[in-house]
Design a protein around this motif. Structure first.
Motif, mmCIF file in Angstrom:
data_model
loop_
_atom_site.group_PDB
_atom_site.id
_atom_site.type_symbol
_atom_site.label_atom_id
_atom_site.label_comp_id
_atom_site.label_asym_id
_atom_site.label_seq_id
_atom_site.Cartn_x
_atom_site.Cartn_y
_atom_site.Cartn_z
ATOM 1 N N GLY A 113 0.789 -1.228 0.000
ATOM 2 C CA GLY A 113 0.000 0.000 0.000
ATOM 3 C C GLY A 113 0.814 1.266 0.000
ATOM 4 N N GLY A 114 2.132 1.134 -0.180
ATOM 5 C CA GLY A 114 2.985 2.304 -0.151
ATOM 6 C C GLY A 114 3.129 2.983 -1.504
ATOM 7 N N ASP A 115 3.715 4.166 -1.490
ATOM 8 C CA ASP A 115 3.953 4.964 -2.687
ATOM 9 C C ASP A 115 5.463 5.172 -2.815
ATOM 10 N N LEU A 116 6.074 4.525 -3.804
ATOM 11 C CA LEU A 116 7.520 4.606 -3.969
ATOM 12 C C LEU A 116 8.001 6.024 -4.246
ATOM 13 N N SER A 117 7.153 6.832 -4.846
ATOM 14 C CA SER A 117 7.556 8.205 -5.163
ATOM 15 C C SER A 117 7.771 9.037 -3.899
ATOM 16 N N ARG A 118 7.258 8.558 -2.767
ATOM 17 C CA ARG A 118 7.429 9.272 -1.506
ATOM 18 C C ARG A 118 8.760 8.941 -0.825
ATOM 19 N N LEU A 119 9.476 7.954 -1.372
ATOM 20 C CA LEU A 119 10.727 7.509 -0.748
ATOM 21 C C LEU A 119 11.933 8.148 -1.406
ATOM 22 N N GLU A 120 12.990 8.295 -0.645
ATOM 23 C CA GLU A 120 14.236 8.849 -1.155
ATOM 24 C C GLU A 120 15.081 7.741 -1.778
ATOM 25 N N PHE A 121 15.903 8.118 -2.744
ATOM 26 C CA PHE A 121 16.789 7.136 -3.377
ATOM 27 C C PHE A 121 18.043 6.929 -2.536
ATOM 28 N N HIS A 122 18.453 5.664 -2.400
ATOM 29 C CA HIS A 122 19.686 5.323 -1.692
ATOM 30 C C HIS A 122 20.437 4.262 -2.495
ATOM 31 N N SER A 123 21.746 4.280 -2.363
ATOM 32 C CA SER A 123 22.580 3.394 -3.188
ATOM 33 C C SER A 123 22.574 1.952 -2.729
ATOM 34 N N THR A 124 22.203 1.701 -1.488
ATOM 35 C CA THR A 124 22.157 0.324 -0.988
ATOM 36 C C THR A 124 20.771 -0.002 -0.458
ATOM 37 N N GLY A 125 20.416 -1.293 -0.499
ATOM 38 C CA GLY A 125 19.123 -1.718 0.003
ATOM 39 C C GLY A 125 18.965 -1.472 1.486
ATOM 40 N N GLN A 126 20.042 -1.671 2.245
ATOM 41 C CA GLN A 126 19.973 -1.468 3.688
ATOM 42 C C GLN A 126 19.665 -0.011 4.029
ATOM 43 N N ALA A 127 20.350 0.906 3.356
ATOM 44 C CA ALA A 127 20.095 2.324 3.596
ATOM 45 C C ALA A 127 18.678 2.705 3.173
ATOM 46 N N ALA A 128 18.218 2.111 2.063
ATOM 47 C CA ALA A 128 16.866 2.410 1.587
ATOM 48 C C ALA A 128 15.812 1.952 2.582
ATOM 49 N N TRP A 129 16.013 0.766 3.172
ATOM 50 C CA TRP A 129 15.049 0.272 4.153
ATOM 51 C C TRP A 129 15.061 1.136 5.421
ATOM 52 N N HIS A 130 16.229 1.517 5.863
ATOM 53 C CA HIS A 130 16.315 2.328 7.079
ATOM 54 C C HIS A 130 15.569 3.651 6.888
ATOM 55 N N SER A 131 15.778 4.274 5.730
ATOM 56 C CA SER A 131 15.116 5.540 5.437
ATOM 57 C C SER A 131 13.605 5.357 5.285
ATOM 58 N N ALA A 132 13.186 4.289 4.580
ATOM 59 C CA ALA A 132 11.758 4.067 4.339
ATOM 60 C C ALA A 132 11.007 3.797 5.631
ATOM 61 N N LEU A 133 11.596 2.980 6.509
ATOM 62 C CA LEU A 133 10.906 2.666 7.762
ATOM 63 C C LEU A 133 10.879 3.864 8.703
ATOM 64 N N ARG A 134 11.910 4.697 8.651
ATOM 65 C CA ARG A 134 11.889 5.919 9.449
ATOM 66 C C ARG A 134 10.753 6.828 8.980
ATOM 67 N N LYS A 135 10.597 6.904 7.653
ATOM 68 C CA LYS A 135 9.510 7.726 7.093
ATOM 69 C C LYS A 135 8.142 7.146 7.474
ATOM 70 N N LEU A 136 8.036 5.782 7.394
ATOM 71 C CA LEU A 136 6.776 5.136 7.750
ATOM 72 C C LEU A 136 6.443 5.375 9.224
ATOM 73 N N LYS A 137 7.443 5.320 10.063
ATOM 74 C CA LYS A 137 7.234 5.540 11.505
ATOM 75 C C LYS A 137 6.722 6.948 11.781
ATOM 76 N N GLN A 138 7.085 7.878 10.896
ATOM 77 C CA GLN A 138 6.651 9.266 11.040
ATOM 78 C C GLN A 138 5.336 9.544 10.317
ATOM 79 N N GLY A 139 4.745 8.459 9.740
ATOM 80 C CA GLY A 139 3.448 8.604 9.095
ATOM 81 C C GLY A 139 3.507 8.842 7.606
ATOM 82 N N GLY A 140 4.673 8.694 6.990
ATOM 83 C CA GLY A 140 4.811 8.914 5.557
ATOM 84 C C GLY A 140 4.986 7.621 4.787
ATOM 85 N N GLY A 141 5.337 7.781 3.502
ATOM 86 C CA GLY A 141 5.569 6.597 2.666
ATOM 87 C C GLY A 141 4.383 6.174 1.833
ATOM 88 N N GLY A 142 3.301 6.881 1.932
ATOM 89 C CA GLY A 142 2.097 6.513 1.187
ATOM 90 C C GLY A 142 0.890 6.487 2.090
#
Length: 367
Positions: free
Chosen positions: A310-339
């Motif tokens: 149910g998320g929106d990828l356009s709301r996520l920031e680009f990161h060069s590694t999968g680990q960094a991308a997950w850390h950023s995405a979950l931080r955004k989700l915890k703050q109520g973002g991400g879609g």
């Protein structure tokens, strides 16, 4: 329920026992390639998709076909994928003393014209270098000897003869590059044994056991590079004491990266003890992040997990590694973002649809 898979896994497996002009090898060599392919593609073991695993046996394994297979592997394996190349068959040592090199002996190799009918170590290394995947693992099971009868030469019955096997510098050459590694069945001065009547060579028997879960001693749910070699290196000498020692070569490998699922991605209780039976012993956000990094190493775009939850990828920031991308995405989700539609529970439940047997996921409770 979707089967557990490892879609980033790609492989080319080559087995040659019945040569057109060179001494033949035991039938176990063909079983080696077949059984590794079956293990890689089994949803109960490694989870590779069948379309990503190509096998060339005997007459299929010509010089041209092997080079084409390597080129095709380079085309379909992406940057964040894992690529494995397995060869079971003859190797031959060529060149003058002090400047020896090795060639891969294909089914149509002519000992009278080695340069044009075999694959040199330089050609093999160049083909591997074209593979874009950050994780490339080469398995070499050669040269072979059955029982007590050890033949260290290749002949064609017409006076042409070469020492069989591979030189140490060839092993080094094939492992050059970031994220590249090689596991060979034996040292340059040894032979790769096949017991009379055995289905597989001693080396491949150990390799298969490792891939089927024995190498995952921590119960992590993944087969990892160093763990696999450690298992094989310890197991082979148990059957061939003092006479066969597997070899590991790597030029620039720092991480003990995953190369396949272990037993369909199942984790043991040992591996998940830090989470606890209720999931309360570890922060659920940290537990979910750790699991997602393992299961979807490319990040939230991997297998469209973020969008399916149910998320929106356009709301996520680009990161060069999968680990960094997950850390950023979950931080955004915890703050109520991400879609608008994505939640912790939705992401957890969608992951469980893909990996129903994953023990860490099954004990996490939404905050």
């Amino acid at each position: 329920m979707k089967p557990t898979i490892y879609p980033q896994g790609h492989a080319l497996l080559i087995g040659v026992a019945n040569y057109q002009q060179v001494t033949n090898l035991p039938a176990a060599i063909l079983n080696d390639a077949r059984d590794v392919a079956a293990t890689l593609t089994s949803p109960d073991y490694c989870g590779y998709e069948s379309v990503n695993v190509v096998t060339l046996l005997d007459g299929q394994a010509t010089r041209a076909a092997v080079l084409n297979g390597l080129a095709e592997l380079a085309t379909r394996a992406g940057t964040d994928d894992t690529a494995c190349v397995f060869f079971s068959g003859h190797g031959a040592i060529v060149g003058d003393v002090g400047a020896e090199d090795s060639v891969l002996v294909t089914v149509d190799t002519n000992l009278a014209d080695m340069e044009r009918t075999s694959i040199s170590s330089d050609e093999f290394a160049h083909a591997l270098a074209q593979i874009k995947a950050k994780r490339v693992l080469v398995f070499i099971d050669a040269c072979h000897a059955g029982g007590a009868s050890v033949s260290k030469t290749l002949t064609d019955g017409r006076g042409h003869q070469f020492k069989s096997g591979y030189t140490s510098n060839t092993f080094v050459k094939l492992a050059i590059g970031s994220g590249r590694a090689l596991i060979a069945s034996c040292r340059a001065d040894e032979v790769s044994a096949v017991f009379p009547g055995a289905r597989n060579s001693v080396f491949t028997t150990a390799l298969l056991a490792g891939l089927r879960g024995a190498a995952d001693k921590s119960g992590s749910g993944f087969i990892r590079l160093f763990d696999l070699f450690n298992y094989v290196a310890e197991d082979v000498p148990k059957h061939i004491p003092d006479d066969q020692h597997p070899v590991f070569k790597a030029d620039n490998v720092e991480a003990n990266f995953a190369i396949a699922l272990s037993q369909g991605g199942k984790k043991s209780a040992v591996a998940t003890s830090s989470v606890g039976s209720s999931g309360s012993q570890q922060d659920p956000w940290a537990a979910l992040e750790s699991a997602l990094v393992e299961l979807y190493p490319l990040g939230p775009r991997d297998q469209e997990i973020w969008s399916r939850a149910g998320g929106d990828l356009s709301r996520l920031e680009f990161h060069s590694t999968g680990q960094a991308a997950w850390h950023s995405a979950l931080r955004k989700l915890k703050q109520g973002g991400g879609g608008r539609s994505i939640t912790f529970a939705a992401l957890l439940n969608t992951s469980l649809e893909d990996f129903a047997n994953h023990s860490t996921l099954t004990v996490i409770r939404a905050p």
